[in-house]
Design an enzyme around this catalytic site. Structure first.
Site, PDB file in Angstrom:
ATOM      1  N   SER A 128       0.851  -1.194   0.000  1.00  0.00           N
ATOM      2  CA  SER A 128       0.000   0.000   0.000  1.00  0.00           C
ATOM      3  C   SER A 128       0.882   1.237   0.000  1.00  0.00           C
ATOM      4  O   SER A 128       1.994   1.214   0.557  1.00  0.00           O
ATOM      5  CB  SER A 128      -0.889   0.019   1.246  1.00  0.00           C
ATOM      6  N   TYR A 151      -0.927  -0.635  10.510  1.00  0.00           N
ATOM      7  CA  TYR A 151      -1.138  -0.909   9.093  1.00  0.00           C
ATOM      8  C   TYR A 151      -0.019  -0.301   8.256  1.00  0.00           C
ATOM      9  O   TYR A 151       0.539  -0.954   7.366  1.00  0.00           O
ATOM     10  CB  TYR A 151      -2.503  -0.363   8.647  1.00  0.00           C
TER      11      TYR A 151
END
Length: 226
Positions: A128, A151
């Site tokens: 990501s 994350y």
């Protein structure tokens, strides 16, 4: 025939990746924790297999069930339950790392014997832009407002392990993809990209030629430069 395994393939980006690779002629095994959630994948023509990336026994059994493997797409991931600093602790960090980072290591290590027998082994790790420091620290990027620590750290680790795997396995093509801000369950379908757009980079890297890039991080527009 190219045989492909996709983890976390029962919905969203994983399911769309399966659809597109089946369309490209791949035999796709759709890994998922619960086979009861496999109807959508089966409807596409994928072969649903039980695979929980946090469970070594499950990973080993899934890989042992495959007759061959050419392409591995490590798509499974979780957002986690910590979204700032006040709710952050070692346990919430560990939960995310166990799925998003150690999950990839478990699957890749178990897949290596099969991939080494392939004439053209390919691995795509879905990361990501939230794991890219330049995006996280630059106003105007979709990633800049994201406060979550686990994350972001996990996706940064995915990029690093991709580079290291590529260096260790020079005959493989191993890359990381950035789906971008895509409308999925992760963000309450608030992303501005469709799942087709969000899988562009992953699919392109899964279809990479034997002399194509390796050890790189790509979004749908191409390589993300350092």
């Amino acid at each position: 025939m190219t045989t492909t395994l996709i983890t976390g393939a029962n919905k969203s980006l994983g399911l769309e990746t399966a659809r597109r690779l089946i369309e490209a002629g791949h035999t796709v095994y759709a890994g998922m924790r619960d086979l009861a959630n496999g109807d959508a994948a089966r409807a596409l023509g994928a072969r649903a297999i039980q695979l929980d990336v946090t469970d070594q026994t499950s990973v080993d059994a899934a890989l042992a069930s495959l007759p061959e493997l050419d392409v591995l797409v490590n798509n499974a991931g979780i957002l986690g339950s910590s979204f700032g600093v006040d709710d952050l602790n070692a346990e919430t960090m560990q939960d995310v790392l166990d799925t998003n980072v150690l999950g990839i290591v478990r699957v890749v290590q178990a897949a290596l014997p099969l991939l080494r027998r392939s004439a053209h082994p390919v691995v795509v790790n879905v990361s990501s832009g939230v794991g890219w420091p330049r995006f996280l620290s630059t106003e105007g990027h979709d990633e800049f407002p994201v406060p979550a620590v686990p994350y972001a750290a996990s996706k940064a680790a995915v990029i690093a392990l991709t580079v290291q795997y590529a260096k260790n396995l020079p005959t493989f093509r191993i890359n990381a993809s950035d789906p971008g801000y895509t409308a999925t369950d992760f963000n309450g379908h608030g992303g501005h990209q469709t799942v087709v757009e969000g899988t562009d980079a992953t699919v392109a890297l899964a279809l990479v030629a034997p002399d194509g890039p390796t050890g790189e991080f790509h979004n749908r527009y191409g390589r993300i430069e350092y």
